[in-house]
Design an enzyme around this catalytic site. Structure first.
Site, PDB file in Angstrom:
ATOM      1  N   SER A  87      -3.972   4.350   8.150  1.00  0.00           N
ATOM      2  CA  SER A  87      -3.240   3.549   7.163  1.00  0.00           C
ATOM      3  C   SER A  87      -3.402   2.043   7.335  1.00  0.00           C
ATOM      4  O   SER A  87      -2.855   1.268   6.550  1.00  0.00           O
ATOM      5  CB  SER A  87      -1.748   3.905   7.202  1.00  0.00           C
ATOM      6  OG  SER A  87      -1.230   3.645   8.474  1.00  0.00           O
ATOM      7  N   THR A 189       2.089   0.710   6.926  1.00  0.00           N
ATOM      8  CA  THR A 189       1.562  -0.633   7.193  1.00  0.00           C
ATOM      9  C   THR A 189       1.945  -1.008   8.608  1.00  0.00           C
ATOM     10  O   THR A 189       2.951  -0.524   9.098  1.00  0.00           O
ATOM     11  CB  THR A 189       2.260  -1.637   6.232  1.00  0.00           C
ATOM     12  OG1 THR A 189       1.819  -1.359   4.916  1.00  0.00           O
ATOM     13  CG2 THR A 189       2.003  -3.074   6.562  1.00  0.00           C
ATOM     14  N   THR A 207      -2.644  -3.738   6.083  1.00  0.00           N
ATOM     15  CA  THR A 207      -2.651  -2.338   5.641  1.00  0.00           C
ATOM     16  C   THR A 207      -3.923  -2.004   4.864  1.00  0.00           C
ATOM     17  O   THR A 207      -4.582  -2.906   4.334  1.00  0.00           O
ATOM     18  CB  THR A 207      -1.435  -2.088   4.715  1.00  0.00           C
ATOM     19  OG1 THR A 207      -1.321  -0.695   4.433  1.00  0.00           O
ATOM     20  CG2 THR A 207      -1.536  -2.844   3.407  1.00  0.00           C
ATOM     21  N   ARG A 217      -6.057  -2.094  -6.840  1.00  0.00           N
ATOM     22  CA  ARG A 217      -4.596  -2.179  -6.661  1.00  0.00           C
ATOM     23  C   ARG A 217      -4.247  -2.990  -5.410  1.00  0.00           C
ATOM     24  O   ARG A 217      -4.811  -2.816  -4.340  1.00  0.00           O
ATOM     25  CB  ARG A 217      -4.045  -0.754  -6.524  1.00  0.00           C
ATOM     26  CG  ARG A 217      -2.537  -0.667  -6.259  1.00  0.00           C
ATOM     27  CD  ARG A 217      -2.218  -0.479  -4.799  1.00  0.00           C
ATOM     28  NE  ARG A 217      -0.793  -0.191  -4.566  1.00  0.00           N
ATOM     29  CZ  ARG A 217      -0.219  -0.210  -3.380  1.00  0.00           C
ATOM     30  NH1 ARG A 217      -0.911  -0.495  -2.307  1.00  0.00           N
ATOM     31  NH2 ARG A 217       1.060   0.064  -3.256  1.00  0.00           N
ATOM     32  N   THR A 240       7.573  -2.020   4.676  1.00  0.00           N
ATOM     33  CA  THR A 240       6.545  -0.990   4.639  1.00  0.00           C
ATOM     34  C   THR A 240       7.004   0.061   3.639  1.00  0.00           C
ATOM     35  O   THR A 240       8.181   0.158   3.330  1.00  0.00           O
ATOM     36  CB  THR A 240       6.315  -0.375   6.033  1.00  0.00           C
ATOM     37  OG1 THR A 240       5.297   0.638   5.924  1.00  0.00           O
ATOM     38  CG2 THR A 240       7.579   0.248   6.603  1.00  0.00           C
ATOM     39  N   GLY A 241       6.046   0.826   3.142  1.00  0.00           N
ATOM     40  CA  GLY A 241       6.396   1.833   2.158  1.00  0.00           C
ATOM     41  C   GLY A 241       5.765   1.504   0.827  1.00  0.00           C
ATOM     42  O   GLY A 241       4.833   0.689   0.754  1.00  0.00           O
TER      43      GLY A 241
HETATM   44  N1  ASP Z   1       3.266  -1.280   1.673  1.00  0.00           N
HETATM   45  C1  ASP Z   1       1.927  -0.764   1.681  1.00  0.00           C
HETATM   46  C2  ASP Z   1       1.393  -0.753   0.287  1.00  0.00           C
HETATM   47  O1  ASP Z   1       2.095  -0.417  -0.638  1.00  0.00           O
HETATM   48  C3  ASP Z   1       1.792   0.562   2.272  1.00  0.00           C
HETATM   49  C4  ASP Z   1       2.815   0.983   3.267  1.00  0.00           C
HETATM   50  O2  ASP Z   1       3.367   0.211   3.992  1.00  0.00           O
HETATM   51  O3  ASP Z   1       3.149   2.158   3.372  1.00  0.00           O
HETATM   52  O4  ASP Z   1       0.230  -1.028   0.119  1.00  0.00           O
END
Ligand code: ASP
Length: 330
Positions: A87, A189, A207, A217, A240-241
């Site tokens: 990731s 991330t 990330t 994107r 994160t997320g």
């Molecule tokens: N925040 C990151 C994104 O949307 C991914 C993650 O942290 O899970 O690209």
């Protein structure tokens, strides 16, 4: 008698006062902040269990009196250079066309910031983001421009392709109908925030983004104020997320602003998650987001929409992985 000029002067002072009490916290809250003492420095916090190794990298700098800025850069480089990580960095899961594209940003105690998005074939995007911050008049560079800038600064091209990530993508193609999916698992991330011995804060975030995303994107991670925000007078926050959800509420920026008003890092992470849920009209079935926050006093907090988010914490006394509190069970 008041002249028109006096009136304008008074009005200007009045609106400044309104601005400072509503947007930046009341006098009482500012006093509350001032009365606190720095209890804990240096300290570093980062997202997920890969944060444990990343914190070790950061700690080497922090424990010898180095800057939070150097610490967060060196810390997250550890994760970027771990090509088994699916990731973050070049080992990350690709977009729906099979290309791994990387996003990163960095911010320091002087409100300087730098960011790269849609960067390919470079091992350490965070260091490119730092160069954008230090060596250009800009804040964000993306795509070919970011790549060419990196090459011009001496970063080597790296064509690593993760077999594991390519296999996972091939598997995804079988049933996906080429549709980008939003779920609670296909992203992560490394976000890191630190307070150094001099009492300065910095943060970094990097990330490969949402896996199997549409080409081009960008998520929250390269966006200052969404994936990361630092204000050295107050604190730092990182997300994160699902990036789209974080951007919709300017997640990290609002966390720092809430801390400015006197709330604790734990309270603000929770409040940000609650706001995010409300702004999504409670439709968060497939949406995981976690926040971490650290204030000037070394107090910290973390909170997520769903269970399962964890945070790596290191200070002079402890080095540990902590399960974040959450709004709802997985
Ligand atoms: N925040 C990151 C994104 O949307 C991914 C993650 O942290 O899970 O690209």
């Amino acid at each position: 008698m008041k002249t028109r000029r006096d009136f304008i002067k008074v009005s200007a002072i009045g609106s400044a006062a309104i601005l400072s009490s509503s947007a930046f916290g009341s006098d009482q809250q500012t006093e509350k902040n001032k009365s606190k003492k720095t209890v804990n420095k240096p300290i570093v916090l980062s997202t997920w269990n890969h944060g444990l190794e990343a914190n070790k990298g950061a700690w080497k700098i922090l424990e010898t009196g180095g800057s939070a800025l150097d610490a967060v850069e060196q810390g997250v480089r550890v994760t970027e250079s771990d090509f088994t990580n699916l990731s973050v960095g070049l080992g990350g899961l690709p977009d729906r066309d099979g290309n791994t594209t990387l996003d990163a940003c960095i911010m320091d105690h002087r409100n300087r910031c730098g960011s790269v998005g849609f960067l390919q074939n470079i091992e350490n995007p965070i260091s490119v983001a730092r160069k954008v911050m230090e060596d250009t008049p800009h804040i964000m560079l993306v795509g070919d421009g970011a790549y060419e800038f990196a090459i011009s600064k001496g970063f080597p091209r790296n064509e690593f392709k993760s077999e594991k990530a390519q296999e996972a993508w091939q598997e995804w193609l079988k049933t996906s109908e080429y549709k980008p999916i939003i779920n609670r698992e296909n992203h992560d991330t490394i976000g890191m925030i630190a307070l150094d011995n001099n009492g300065n804060l910095s943060g970094a975030c990097t990330t490969s983004g949402l896996s199997y995303k549409m080409r081009g994107r960008l998520g929250d991670s390269p966006i200052i104020g969404a994936g990361l925000f630092v204000d050295n007078e107050v604190g730092a926050a990182c997300a994160t997320g699902l990036g789209e959800a974080v951007i919709r509420i300017a997640g990290s920026a609002i966390i720092v602003e809430m801390m400015r008003c006197g709330m604790s890092p734990q309270e603000v992470c929770k409040a940000a998650v609650e706001r995010l849920i409300v702004k999504h009209e409670n439709k968060v079935e497939n949406l995981q987001v976690g926040f971490i926050a650290l204030n000037k006093f070394g107090e910290w907090g973390c909170y997520s929409v769903y269970s399962g988010f964890n945070v790596a914490h290191r200070d002079i006394n402890t080095e540990k992985l902590v399960d974040a509190e959450y709004n709802r069970p997985w």
